[in-house]
Design an enzyme around this catalytic site. Structure first.
Site, PDB file in Angstrom:
ATOM      1  N   GLN A 141       0.819  -1.219   0.000  1.00 54.83           N
ATOM      2  CA  GLN A 141       0.000   0.000   0.000  1.00 54.83           C
ATOM      3  C   GLN A 141       0.849   1.263   0.000  1.00 54.83           C
ATOM      4  O   GLN A 141       0.311   2.368  -0.105  1.00 54.83           O
ATOM      5  CB  GLN A 141      -0.922  -0.004   1.231  1.00 54.83           C
ATOM      6  CG  GLN A 141      -1.956  -1.113   1.229  1.00 54.83           C
ATOM      7  CD  GLN A 141      -2.783  -1.140   2.509  1.00 54.83           C
ATOM      8  OE1 GLN A 141      -2.686  -0.263   3.357  1.00 54.83           O
ATOM      9  NE2 GLN A 141      -3.610  -2.163   2.647  1.00 54.83           N
ATOM     10  N   HIS A 177      -1.348   0.091   5.678  1.00 55.89           N
ATOM     11  CA  HIS A 177      -1.948   1.026   6.634  1.00 55.89           C
ATOM     12  C   HIS A 177      -1.064   2.219   6.957  1.00 55.89           C
ATOM     13  O   HIS A 177      -0.883   2.588   8.108  1.00 55.89           O
ATOM     14  CB  HIS A 177      -2.351   0.291   7.913  1.00 55.89           C
ATOM     15  CG  HIS A 177      -3.443  -0.707   7.726  1.00 55.89           C
ATOM     16  ND1 HIS A 177      -4.145  -1.242   8.773  1.00 55.89           N
ATOM     17  CD2 HIS A 177      -3.975  -1.276   6.614  1.00 55.89           C
ATOM     18  CE1 HIS A 177      -5.046  -2.100   8.317  1.00 55.89           C
ATOM     19  NE2 HIS A 177      -4.951  -2.132   7.001  1.00 55.89           N
ATOM     20  N   TYR A 223     -11.193   5.976  19.802  1.00 54.84           N
ATOM     21  CA  TYR A 223     -12.180   5.399  18.883  1.00 54.84           C
ATOM     22  C   TYR A 223     -12.174   3.871  18.875  1.00 54.84           C
ATOM     23  O   TYR A 223     -12.888   3.253  18.097  1.00 54.84           O
ATOM     24  CB  TYR A 223     -11.993   6.008  17.486  1.00 54.84           C
ATOM     25  CG  TYR A 223     -12.436   7.458  17.505  1.00 54.84           C
ATOM     26  CD1 TYR A 223     -13.684   7.847  17.062  1.00 54.84           C
ATOM     27  CD2 TYR A 223     -11.621   8.444  18.065  1.00 54.84           C
ATOM     28  CE1 TYR A 223     -14.115   9.157  17.133  1.00 54.84           C
ATOM     29  CE2 TYR A 223     -12.040   9.768  18.147  1.00 54.84           C
ATOM     30  CZ  TYR A 223     -13.280  10.117  17.684  1.00 54.84           C
ATOM     31  OH  TYR A 223     -13.721  11.417  17.777  1.00 54.84           O
ATOM     32  N   GLU A 276     -15.784   2.862   8.814  1.00 57.20           N
ATOM     33  CA  GLU A 276     -16.371   3.875   9.695  1.00 57.20           C
ATOM     34  C   GLU A 276     -16.307   5.281   9.128  1.00 57.20           C
ATOM     35  O   GLU A 276     -15.359   5.641   8.426  1.00 57.20           O
ATOM     36  CB  GLU A 276     -15.626   3.890  11.038  1.00 57.20           C
ATOM     37  CG  GLU A 276     -15.641   2.588  11.791  1.00 57.20           C
ATOM     38  CD  GLU A 276     -14.835   2.636  13.085  1.00 57.20           C
ATOM     39  OE1 GLU A 276     -14.799   1.618  13.789  1.00 57.20           O
ATOM     40  OE2 GLU A 276     -14.237   3.707  13.382  1.00 57.20           O
ATOM     41  N   TYR A 320      -9.787 -10.930  10.265  1.00 52.00           N
ATOM     42  CA  TYR A 320      -9.645 -11.678   9.024  1.00 52.00           C
ATOM     43  C   TYR A 320      -9.646 -13.188   9.231  1.00 52.00           C
ATOM     44  O   TYR A 320      -9.870 -13.937   8.277  1.00 52.00           O
ATOM     45  CB  TYR A 320      -8.368 -11.239   8.293  1.00 52.00           C
ATOM     46  CG  TYR A 320      -8.480  -9.834   7.742  1.00 52.00           C
ATOM     47  CD1 TYR A 320      -9.368  -9.550   6.717  1.00 52.00           C
ATOM     48  CD2 TYR A 320      -7.712  -8.798   8.262  1.00 52.00           C
ATOM     49  CE1 TYR A 320      -9.486  -8.262   6.203  1.00 52.00           C
ATOM     50  CE2 TYR A 320      -7.826  -7.506   7.755  1.00 52.00           C
ATOM     51  CZ  TYR A 320      -8.717  -7.248   6.736  1.00 52.00           C
ATOM     52  OH  TYR A 320      -8.837  -5.966   6.238  1.00 52.00           O
TER      53      TYR A 320
END
Length: 369
Positions: free
Chosen positions: A85, A151, A254, A244, A265
């Site tokens: 990513q 991430h 949060y 979210e 997963y």
């Protein structure tokens, strides 16, 4: 007649869904017309310049200048680590861009051994048609480096008054750092334009990187936006389900990875937010996942009924999604099937622009006559 396996039926359904997305986007079965403006190679983010030109980042490390129908490379872009990513990320204009010419960029850099992390840098943009370039690029912030290629998040947003730079920092698929106030993973950060922690942040003095933190307990944060009343909204990817939309409040937790409205997963259940009221619950969530990848809170005049509403691009959800905002409340609105979408931006003309994740098209959405 031989029965069709369940898996094959699922694949047929997905294929049908993809065909439907193309049909809806290009047959006119939407409240807007879709026009292709340009194509890029794995575009990740864009920003409009005064006058209507745009800057676009490509994941492999190119910074592009789009002027009319002409696309040029901007020299001086950073060397990025393109892995998983990771790669070139966001681009934002300095609040005083008209005077300073400064822009802000985020990207992933390699550390020692197999470590990597996101960084934020700034430099002066010179748009000379003969040699467009970025000069004096300096790194002003670094994410805690860990192993892995996911991430990173690294979205950038300036506050409406231009005093603060907000940065999203993912938990790098490590989970527990999201609850650790001494590291900057799994957090929304509030910095000064020079990258230093903003005075008055809620956890300053707790050691490590705590002075940077504005909110915590986040997973993979890909969208930030301020509404007309100055509220900060954020979206993030959950695990299997539980994507979210959050209203960000200074100092709040949060809940990730302790709570989520999705499952892990390996199908391990994760307690829902409703079981732990001490954590801030999302205002809107999705199960199954849509994989939200960016956010726009619309302020233009081309679509007056949508003023103040949130638009979210979806990767796995292959859609543009509208969320209606009413004060501190959010409700799901329209969902228009498209291709995998990476970025949504509002143009200076009030039209809505999208960057596709796959074909790399820049699309312009205009109201139907």
């Amino acid at each position: 007649m031989k029965a069709i396996p369940v898996l094959s039926l699922a694949l047929l359904a997905l294929t049908a869904g993809a065909c439907q997305a193309q049909t809806l986007a290009e047959s006119g079965a939407t409240p807007f017309t879709v026009t292709e403006v340009a194509r890029f190679d794995q575009p990740w983010a864009m920003v409009f310049l005064p006058g209507g030109d745009a800057l676009i980042t490509e994941k492999a490390g190119k910074l592009k200048w789009l002027s009319g129908k002409t696309i040029r490379d901007v020299a001086g872009a950073p060397k990025v680590l393109e892995e998983g990513q990771g790669g070139f990320g966001d681009v934002a204009l300095a609040p005083d861009f008209a005077q300073s010419g400064m822009i802000y960029l985020s990207w992933v850099e390699k550390g020692e051994g197999s470590l990597s992390g996101a960084v934020v840098g700034r430099g002066k943009l010179t748009l000379d048609a003969a040699k467009p370039r970025l000069e004096g690029l300096e790194v002003i912030w670094r994410q805690t480096k860990v192993e892995g290629d996911g991430h990173f998040s690294h979205r950038l947003l300036f506050s409406p008054d231009g005093k603060y730079l907000y940065v999203t920092s993912g938990e790098r698929q490590k989970k527990t750092p999201a609850q650790d106030l001494t590291v900057n993973l799994g957090k929304v950060l509030r910095l000064l334009p020079d990258g230093k922690p903003a005075p008055g942040n809620p956890f300053a003095g707790k050691g490590g990187q705590s002075a940077e933190i504005w909110s915590y307990g986040h997973r993979n944060l890909y969208g930030l936006g301020f509404d007309k009343d100055g509220r900060l909204w954020e979206n993030e990817m959950g695990p299997q389900g539980g994507d979210e939309v959050n209203l960000i409040v200074a100092g709040k937790n949060y809940g990730w990875p302790i709570v989520s409205n999705g499952s892990d997963y390996d199908d391990t259940d994760i307690p829902d937010h409703s079981t732990r009221p001490e954590f801030e619950a999302p205002k809107v969530w999705w199960n199954p996942s849509i994989s939200p990848s960016s956010m726009l809170i619309y302020t233009g005049k081309k679509f007056p009924k949508w003023q103040g509403d949130m638009f979210i691009t979806a990767l796995s959800g292959q859609a543009l999604i509208r969320v209606h905002l009413d004060g501190d409340k959010a409700t799901k609105g329209d969902q228009w099937p498209m291709e995998r979408l990476r970025e949504v931006e509002q143009g200076p003309d009030g039209d809505i622009y999208l960057l596709e994740d796959g074909d790399g098209r820049l699309l312009k959405l205009s109201p139907k006559a």
